[in-house]
Design a protein around this motif. Sequence first.
Motif, PDB file in Angstrom:
ATOM      1  N   THR A   1       6.781  -1.704  -9.604  1.00 32.49           N
ATOM      2  CA  THR A   1       5.438  -1.217  -9.268  1.00 32.49           C
ATOM      3  C   THR A   1       5.392   0.301  -9.317  1.00 32.49           C
ATOM      4  N   SER A   2       6.405   0.933  -8.731  1.00 29.64           N
ATOM      5  CA  SER A   2       6.479   2.394  -8.700  1.00 29.64           C
ATOM      6  C   SER A   2       6.447   2.984 -10.109  1.00 29.64           C
ATOM      7  N   GLN A   3       7.277   2.452 -10.985  1.00 30.10           N
ATOM      8  CA  GLN A   3       7.339   2.980 -12.348  1.00 30.10           C
ATOM      9  C   GLN A   3       6.086   2.624 -13.145  1.00 30.10           C
ATOM     10  N   GLY A   4       5.534   1.451 -12.896  1.00 30.98           N
ATOM     11  CA  GLY A   4       4.307   1.059 -13.582  1.00 30.98           C
ATOM     12  C   GLY A   4       3.139   1.959 -13.230  1.00 30.98           C
ATOM     13  N   ILE A   5       3.060   2.361 -11.958  1.00 24.71           N
ATOM     14  CA  ILE A   5       2.016   3.288 -11.531  1.00 24.71           C
ATOM     15  C   ILE A   5       2.189   4.641 -12.221  1.00 24.71           C
TER      16      ILE A   5
ATOM     17  N   CYS B   1       0.852  -1.202   0.000  1.00 21.43           N
ATOM     18  CA  CYS B   1       0.000   0.000   0.000  1.00 21.43           C
ATOM     19  C   CYS B   1       0.879   1.240   0.000  1.00 21.43           C
ATOM     20  N   LEU B   2       0.568   2.203  -0.872  1.00 19.45           N
ATOM     21  CA  LEU B   2       1.338   3.442  -0.977  1.00 19.45           C
ATOM     22  C   LEU B   2       0.996   4.456   0.101  1.00 19.45           C
ATOM     23  N   ASN B   3      -0.136   4.271   0.776  1.00 15.49           N
ATOM     24  CA  ASN B   3      -0.698   5.290   1.673  1.00 15.49           C
ATOM     25  C   ASN B   3      -0.962   6.582   0.914  1.00 15.49           C
ATOM     26  N   CYS B   4      -1.395   6.453  -0.333  1.00 17.31           N
ATOM     27  CA  CYS B   4      -1.665   7.631  -1.161  1.00 17.31           C
ATOM     28  C   CYS B   4      -2.998   8.286  -0.809  1.00 17.31           C
ATOM     29  N   LYS B   5      -3.889   7.545  -0.139  1.00 17.21           N
ATOM     30  CA  LYS B   5      -5.204   8.016   0.300  1.00 17.21           C
ATOM     31  C   LYS B   5      -6.211   8.179  -0.845  1.00 17.21           C
ATOM     32  N   ARG B   6      -5.866   7.728  -2.053  1.00 18.91           N
ATOM     33  CA  ARG B   6      -6.826   7.841  -3.155  1.00 18.91           C
ATOM     34  C   ARG B   6      -8.061   6.977  -2.906  1.00 18.91           C
TER      35      ARG B   6
ATOM     36  N   MET C   1      -3.819  21.654 -16.662  1.00 21.12           N
ATOM     37  CA  MET C   1      -4.127  20.771 -15.533  1.00 21.12           C
ATOM     38  C   MET C   1      -4.011  19.322 -15.974  1.00 21.12           C
ATOM     39  N   LEU C   2      -3.038  18.598 -15.416  1.00 21.72           N
ATOM     40  CA  LEU C   2      -2.882  17.182 -15.728  1.00 21.72           C
ATOM     41  C   LEU C   2      -3.952  16.364 -15.012  1.00 21.72           C
ATOM     42  N   ASN C   3      -4.325  15.229 -15.601  1.00 18.70           N
ATOM     43  CA  ASN C   3      -5.234  14.328 -14.906  1.00 18.70           C
ATOM     44  C   ASN C   3      -4.606  13.910 -13.585  1.00 18.70           C
ATOM     45  N   SER C   4      -5.418  13.841 -12.543  1.00 13.92           N
ATOM     46  CA  SER C   4      -4.898  13.499 -11.222  1.00 13.92           C
ATOM     47  C   SER C   4      -4.532  12.021 -11.187  1.00 13.92           C
ATOM     48  N   GLN C   5      -3.242  11.747 -11.225  1.00 10.50           N
ATOM     49  CA  GLN C   5      -2.739  10.372 -11.202  1.00 10.50           C
ATOM     50  C   GLN C   5      -1.539  10.277 -10.277  1.00 10.50           C
ATOM     51  N   CYS C   6      -1.414   9.164  -9.586  1.00 14.15           N
ATOM     52  CA  CYS C   6      -0.272   8.951  -8.692  1.00 14.15           C
ATOM     53  C   CYS C   6       1.004   8.810  -9.508  1.00 14.15           C
ATOM     54  N   CYS C   7       2.085   9.444  -9.054  1.00 13.15           N
ATOM     55  CA  CYS C   7       3.370   9.324  -9.762  1.00 13.15           C
ATOM     56  C   CYS C   7       4.071   8.014  -9.434  1.00 13.15           C
ATOM     57  N   GLY C   8       3.696   7.384  -8.318  1.00  7.22           N
ATOM     58  CA  GLY C   8       4.212   6.061  -7.995  1.00  7.22           C
ATOM     59  C   GLY C   8       5.347   5.988  -7.001  1.00  7.22           C
ATOM     60  N   ILE C   9       5.968   7.112  -6.664  1.00  9.46           N
ATOM     61  CA  ILE C   9       7.162   7.006  -5.799  1.00  9.46           C
ATOM     62  C   ILE C   9       6.817   6.837  -4.330  1.00  9.46           C
ATOM     63  N   ALA C  10       5.778   7.532  -3.860  1.00  3.86           N
ATOM     64  CA  ALA C  10       5.316   7.383  -2.476  1.00  3.86           C
ATOM     65  C   ALA C  10       6.451   7.483  -1.460  1.00  3.86           C
ATOM     66  N   GLY C  11       7.220   8.548  -1.540  1.00  7.12           N
ATOM     67  CA  GLY C  11       8.308   8.762  -0.589  1.00  7.12           C
ATOM     68  C   GLY C  11       9.442   7.772  -0.779  1.00  7.12           C
ATOM     69  N   THR C  12       9.707   6.965   0.245  1.00  6.71           N
ATOM     70  CA  THR C  12      10.804   5.990   0.167  1.00  6.71           C
ATOM     71  C   THR C  12      10.380   4.708  -0.547  1.00  6.71           C
TER      72      THR C  12
ATOM     73  N   ASP D   1       3.413  20.359  -5.669  1.00  4.16           N
ATOM     74  CA  ASP D   1       3.719  20.758  -4.295  1.00  4.16           C
ATOM     75  C   ASP D   1       4.396  19.658  -3.491  1.00  4.16           C
ATOM     76  N   CYS D   2       4.804  18.570  -4.149  1.00  4.96           N
ATOM     77  CA  CYS D   2       5.431  17.445  -3.447  1.00  4.96           C
ATOM     78  C   CYS D   2       6.828  17.210  -3.984  1.00  4.96           C
ATOM     79  N   GLU D   3       7.800  17.165  -3.102  1.00  5.28           N
ATOM     80  CA  GLU D   3       9.186  17.013  -3.519  1.00  5.28           C
ATOM     81  C   GLU D   3       9.487  15.630  -4.081  1.00  5.28           C
ATOM     82  N   THR D   4       8.871  14.571  -3.526  1.00  7.84           N
ATOM     83  CA  THR D   4       9.169  13.243  -4.074  1.00  7.84           C
ATOM     84  C   THR D   4       8.511  13.041  -5.433  1.00  7.84           C
ATOM     85  N   CYS D   5       7.371  13.679  -5.670  1.00  4.42           N
ATOM     86  CA  CYS D   5       6.797  13.684  -7.024  1.00  4.42           C
ATOM     87  C   CYS D   5       7.780  14.343  -7.995  1.00  4.42           C
ATOM     88  N   LYS D   6       8.422  15.411  -7.554  1.00  2.80           N
ATOM     89  CA  LYS D   6       9.429  16.086  -8.373  1.00  2.80           C
ATOM     90  C   LYS D   6      10.551  15.123  -8.744  1.00  2.80           C
ATOM     91  N   TRP D   7      11.076  14.386  -7.759  1.00  4.89           N
ATOM     92  CA  TRP D   7      12.159  13.445  -8.035  1.00  4.89           C
ATOM     93  C   TRP D   7      11.730  12.399  -9.055  1.00  4.89           C
TER      94      TRP D   7
END
Length: 418
Positions: free
Chosen positions: A355-359, A63-68, A334-345, A378-384
């Motif tokens: 899984t991360s890259q597939g998401i 689980c990513l804990n993305c809250k979607r 405005m991009l479609n709201s989609q998870c980038c997949g990194i979820a922090g660590t 507004d998220c630094e890990t999304c930036k990475w």
Amino acid sequence: MNSQQYNISNNNFEQCIKCMICTVYCPVVPVNHDFPGPKQAGPDGERFRLKTPDFFDPTLKYCLNCKRCEVSCPSGVRIGDIIQAARIKYNRSKPKLRDMMLANTDIVGTMSTKLAPVVNATLKLSSVKKVMDAVLRIDHRRTFPQYASQTFESWYHQQAEAKQDSYQRHVSYFHGCYVNYNFPQLGKDLVKIMNAIGYGVHLLEHEKCCGVALISNGLISQAKKQALHNIKAIRQSVIENNRPVLATSSTCVFTLRDEYPHLLDIDNADVRQSTELATRFIFRLVESGEVKLAFKKDYHNRIAYHTPCHMEKLGWSIYSTSLLRMIPGVDCVMLNSQCCGIAGTYGFKKENYETSQGIGNPLFRQIQESHVSYVATDCETCKWQIEMSTPTRVMNPISILADALDVEATIALNGIKI
């Protein structure tokens, strides 16, 4: 621990109507079939776990804990919280050395900034990446964020602190690990904007990492200790000094506001509403007419906005995008709201990399097809994640606003006298 300690759930799993909408919206399910999905892992699993902890399923770690799932739930079930609370209560696996290294951002950041050029160069070497992959199981394909040679806190104390008391209005800044160790410029940009509209910016007393990485890696005692320290500092700012607390990271502010009470059982009700994202605070000032912004006439860029998962949960992307649209020279996509997949660590770990890259792949394709100058988020890990997976540069909306702002004209418009 005896079984009597497991006969109560603090989460509202009984409100689940088994509609499966959460599973449809879960970004993990389509790319990792080992994960049972939020409905089964959350409300369904909770019913069994309350009978005996032996029903705990270790695949909850996916689980990513993305809250979607929570955003999509028509019944308001705190599905993500149920899953994370189960990991906290029932998981008996001890964190690995890798997990402790990834989660202790203050320790690693403090050491890395002192030797930033050497650390940055070393982390790029394929031989070093292969060793980290084999020994620590940090995937060799992952790109690490660069470390700054000077922390934001050091810059602030040397260059900015002395003049902040000269302003009539004041805020405190929860800068977070990313700004302090990796990208101090974002913190400098916030100070620049807030000073231009007449606000002095102050640091919290001995701020510590918000703890989101500690929570996700199972270091709960340490996360709670740091959270208690941060809440004490926030109370000092809000209640004693009458200074609201701003953050530039959507995940930091989400953790401070919602994860502390829901996952760490820390009451923050007295300061929760005074802890918010900087773009939200600035937008409300502009919208109310309390402050005015002036922009450079020669600033022109086509910018795509990516909504981070925790920003989606907060419901605050409208503030960041509205600020961007106030800049006359910005064409905001405005991009479609989609998870980038990194979820922090999460995305750094070898077992999660695919899984991360597939998401993230649908988002990466959308960005490349949008033909923009920058992606704003507004998220630094999304930036990475986006910068590693696309050729497009990513900026925080605060940095874009600072670049486009005509500081002298803004100071004049607001009648600021220092």
